[in-house]
Scaffold this active site. Structure first.
Site, PDB file in Angstrom:
ATOM      1  N   LYS A   1       0.764  -1.244  -0.040  1.00 40.56           N
ATOM      2  CA  LYS A   1      -0.084   0.013  -0.167  1.00 40.56           C
ATOM      3  C   LYS A   1       0.820   1.111   0.055  1.00 40.56           C
ATOM      4  O   LYS A   1       0.653   2.181  -0.754  1.00 40.56           O
ATOM      5  CB  LYS A   1      -0.928   0.091   1.245  1.00 40.56           C
ATOM      6  CG  LYS A   1      -1.719   1.104   1.345  1.00 40.56           C
ATOM      7  CD  LYS A   1      -2.865   1.116   2.208  1.00 40.56           C
ATOM      8  CE  LYS A   1      -2.380   1.340   3.678  1.00 40.56           C
ATOM      9  NZ  LYS A   1      -3.501   1.344   4.736  1.00 40.56           N
TER      10      LYS A   1
ATOM     11  N   GLN B   1       8.515  -5.094  11.683  1.00 44.39           N
ATOM     12  CA  GLN B   1       7.365  -5.700  12.607  1.00 44.39           C
ATOM     13  C   GLN B   1       6.710  -7.140  12.065  1.00 44.39           C
ATOM     14  O   GLN B   1       6.005  -7.181  10.920  1.00 44.39           O
ATOM     15  CB  GLN B   1       6.073  -4.578  12.607  1.00 44.39           C
ATOM     16  CG  GLN B   1       5.068  -4.941  13.488  1.00 44.39           C
ATOM     17  CD  GLN B   1       3.984  -4.015  13.368  1.00 44.39           C
ATOM     18  OE1 GLN B   1       3.946  -3.397  12.519  1.00 44.39           O
ATOM     19  NE2 GLN B   1       2.854  -3.987  14.414  1.00 44.39           N
TER      20      GLN B   1
ATOM     21  N   GLY C   1      -0.622  -4.026  15.296  1.00 43.04           N
ATOM     22  CA  GLY C   1      -1.297  -2.800  15.778  1.00 43.04           C
ATOM     23  C   GLY C   1      -0.217  -1.777  15.874  1.00 43.04           C
ATOM     24  O   GLY C   1       1.165  -2.196  15.763  1.00 43.04           O
ATOM     25  N   THR C   2      -0.524  -0.482  16.024  1.00 39.10           N
ATOM     26  CA  THR C   2       0.160   0.637  15.972  1.00 39.10           C
ATOM     27  C   THR C   2       0.965   0.601  17.038  1.00 39.10           C
ATOM     28  O   THR C   2       2.216   0.932  17.033  1.00 39.10           O
ATOM     29  CB  THR C   2      -0.629   1.787  15.888  1.00 39.10           C
ATOM     30  OG1 THR C   2      -1.475   1.913  16.786  1.00 39.10           O
ATOM     31  CG2 THR C   2      -1.333   2.092  14.517  1.00 39.10           C
TER      32      THR C   2
ATOM     33  N   GLU D   1     -13.236   6.156  21.667  1.00 37.93           N
ATOM     34  CA  GLU D   1     -13.565   5.804  20.318  1.00 37.93           C
ATOM     35  C   GLU D   1     -14.915   6.006  19.874  1.00 37.93           C
ATOM     36  O   GLU D   1     -15.757   5.938  21.035  1.00 37.93           O
ATOM     37  CB  GLU D   1     -13.230   4.216  20.244  1.00 37.93           C
ATOM     38  CG  GLU D   1     -11.664   3.856  20.358  1.00 37.93           C
ATOM     39  CD  GLU D   1     -10.855   4.389  19.286  1.00 37.93           C
ATOM     40  OE1 GLU D   1     -11.340   4.517  18.009  1.00 37.93           O
ATOM     41  OE2 GLU D   1      -9.863   4.932  19.621  1.00 37.93           O
TER      42      GLU D   1
ATOM     43  N   ARG E   1      10.720  10.933 -28.399  1.00 36.48           N
ATOM     44  CA  ARG E   1      11.140  10.071 -27.320  1.00 36.48           C
ATOM     45  C   ARG E   1      12.450  10.227 -26.993  1.00 36.48           C
ATOM     46  O   ARG E   1      13.195  11.473 -27.078  1.00 36.48           O
ATOM     47  CB  ARG E   1      11.102   8.689 -28.443  1.00 36.48           C
ATOM     48  CG  ARG E   1       9.769   8.115 -28.916  1.00 36.48           C
ATOM     49  CD  ARG E   1       9.972   7.001 -29.821  1.00 36.48           C
ATOM     50  NE  ARG E   1      10.948   6.047 -29.302  1.00 36.48           N
ATOM     51  CZ  ARG E   1      11.286   4.952 -29.976  1.00 36.48           C
ATOM     52  NH1 ARG E   1      11.193   4.849 -31.119  1.00 36.48           N
ATOM     53  NH2 ARG E   1      11.894   4.168 -29.222  1.00 36.48           N
TER      54      ARG E   1
ATOM     55  N   HIS F   1       5.887  16.321 -41.832  1.00 35.36           N
ATOM     56  CA  HIS F   1       4.920  15.392 -41.884  1.00 35.36           C
ATOM     57  C   HIS F   1       5.407  13.815 -42.063  1.00 35.36           C
ATOM     58  O   HIS F   1       6.474  13.662 -42.526  1.00 35.36           O
ATOM     59  CB  HIS F   1       4.263  15.437 -43.220  1.00 35.36           C
ATOM     60  CG  HIS F   1       4.190  16.981 -43.676  1.00 35.36           C
ATOM     61  ND1 HIS F   1       3.037  18.082 -43.223  1.00 35.36           N
ATOM     62  CD2 HIS F   1       4.780  17.827 -44.651  1.00 35.36           C
ATOM     63  CE1 HIS F   1       3.201  19.047 -43.864  1.00 35.36           C
ATOM     64  NE2 HIS F   1       4.415  19.084 -44.539  1.00 35.36           N
TER      65      HIS F   1
ATOM     66  N   ASN G   1      17.498   3.072 -39.451  1.00 28.88           N
ATOM     67  CA  ASN G   1      18.568   3.057 -38.431  1.00 28.88           C
ATOM     68  C   ASN G   1      19.264   1.927 -37.951  1.00 28.88           C
ATOM     69  O   ASN G   1      20.088   1.855 -37.236  1.00 28.88           O
ATOM     70  CB  ASN G   1      18.511   4.021 -37.304  1.00 28.88           C
ATOM     71  CG  ASN G   1      17.154   3.748 -36.473  1.00 28.88           C
ATOM     72  OD1 ASN G   1      16.153   3.237 -37.130  1.00 28.88           O
ATOM     73  ND2 ASN G   1      17.170   3.907 -35.156  1.00 28.88           N
TER      74      ASN G   1
END
EC number: 2.7.7.23
Length: 446
Positions: A21, A73, A78-79, A155, A329, A359, A382
């Site tokens: 994440k 961890q 948990g925090t 909470e 490019r 063109h 090339n």
């Protein structure tokens, strides 16, 4: 002294992604790199990143961040458990610990600096960042006195009806006196619905807890799923566009355009709808970009126009017209006052001052001089199937329509190539080169 710990160990299951994440992209950078950047101005003595899920991938992404320490961890419990992993790493440290979240990428450096300064001046054991939300449903409520001293954090599910009218919420960002925090971290328990150790619980264990309210609640938006990621992208893009509009850039349809934070613009730049700038872009004064263009890691001089075109890893001089439907490019270098027109692709080539490729042409691995005119449908051949070869065209030369220059080949100055020619040999200065079969007409064919 200041140490910073960034929580980046979570699985992020709601993202439904193979990517961790905190490595999800946001305006050209990853979430966690934005958090690292936001606190860099504080010049912390220690920077700790707490990793867990897909830790190796996160570490590989951040190898260029010098001085960054990784703390693992396992398991993710948990925090509070995450910060407990820091205890042996910061043994003997005497200072503050700033705790940030790797999935909260919109924090302004000024907000973080204000939090740390207020913590230091108040003498608190912990100072938490709070936000007033229009809809605080689901968030823990912070209760404090008029001096900002926190009495409790409740909470949402535990709030009474009266308490739920309080819209001051905990943003999950803290500045601690490290020694005081280290003393209470072992006291955390997992007696809650999730069976985890919560960092929030340390606030009740510390005698002096203060809070600082963030001015813009959007700064503390967390990202757990793609919807929230898109919302933060929109907020950050709006922040970037508003900044540059105040600096003299015009967006004719701001919401349809995106930028990266590494973009720089001169004055009187006009950005038309559906134009996107990625990576490190440096745009000169008076440029007109779009509509419908993509510019990535490119440098544009003054007065450049880019219409319905892609410019990637290229350098463009002043007063150059590009498009519509051109593709510059990587390695393309366009000098002043050139014209790169309809359906032209240029790769790893230098186009001299005042030259025109108007063109339907491909110019690859080439060096064109000044005031060269490339006819419609000219191709530099090339590649021989094994290696790429160089094409050189001197000043004031011109190629006729539907010409093929088979590299390696050198055309001198003032050369004219007849239309429909395929050239395989060098051409001296001032010569006319024809490389086509004689026209044959058979009357009465039908």
């Amino acid at each position: 002294m200041l140490a910073v710990a960034i929580l980046a160990a979570g699985k992020g299951t709601r993202m439904k992604s193979c990517l961790p994440k905190v490595l999800q992209p946001l305006a050209g950078s990853t979430l966690v790199e934005r958090v690292l950047t936001s606190c860099s101005g504080l010049q912390p003595q220690r920077r700790l990143l707490i990793v867990g899920h897909q830790a190796q991938e996160v570490q590989q992404q951040l190898t260029d961040w010098q001085g960054l320490e990784f703390v693992v961890q396992q398991p993710q419990n948990g925090t509070g458990h995450a910060v407990q992993q820091v205890l042996p790493v910061l043994e003997g440290f005497d200072g503050e610990l700033l705790v940030l979240n790797g999935d909260v990428p919109l924090l302004r450096p000024s907000t973080i600096e204000h939090l740390v300064n207020e913590h230091r001046s108040s003498g608190a054991d912990v100072t938490l960042l709070t936000a007033r939300l229009a809809d605080p449903t689901g968030y823990g409520r912070v209760f404090s006195d008029q001096q900002g001293r926190v009495s409790s954090i409740v909470e949402h599910r535990d709030c009474s009806d009266e308490q739920r009218h309080n819209n001051l919420t905990n943003a999950g960002i803290y500045c601690f006196n490290w020694k005081k925090l280290a003393a209470v971290l072992p006291q955390l328990c997992s007696d809650n619905d999730q069976g985890e150790l919560y960092l929030t619980d340390t606030v009740a264990l510390l005698p002096i807890a203060m809070h600082v309210e963030v001015a813009d609640p959007d700064e503390v938006n967390g990202i757990n799923d793609r919807c929230q990621l898109a919302n933060c992208e929109a907020l950050l893009q709006e922040r970037l566009r508003n900044y540059w509009m105040k600096e003299g850039v015009t967006f004719t349809d701001p919401a349809s355009c995106t930028l990266s934070e590494d973009c720089q613009f001169g004055r009187d730049v006009v950005i038309e709808p559906q134009t996107h700038l990625r990576g490190c872009c440096n745009i000169g004064d008076g440029c007109q970009l779009g509509p419908g263009s993509l510019i990535e890691n490119a440098e544009l001089g003054h007065g450049v126009s880019v219409l319905h075109s892609v410019v990637c890893d290229a350098k463009v001089g002043n007063e150059v017209a590009i498009g519509p439907f051109s593709h510059l490019r990587p390695g393309a270098g366009i000098a002043d006052q050139c014209r790169i027109g309809n359906f032209v692709e240029i790769k790893k080539s230098q186009i001299g001052e005042g030259s025109k490729v108007n063109h339907l042409s491909y110019i690859g691995d080439a060096q064109l001089g000044r005031h060269v005119n490339v006819g419609a449908g000219t191709i530099t051949a090339n590649y021989d199937g094994v290696r790429k070869h160089l094409t050189v065209v001197g000043d004031n030369s011109k190629t006729g329509a539907n010409s093929v220059l088979v590299a390696p080949i050198v055309l001198g100055s003032d050369v004219t190539v007849g239309a429909g020619s395929t050239l395989t040999k060098d051409v001296p200065n001032g010569a006319l080169a024809l490389g086509r079969s004689k026209q044959l007409i058979k009357n009465g064919w039908q």
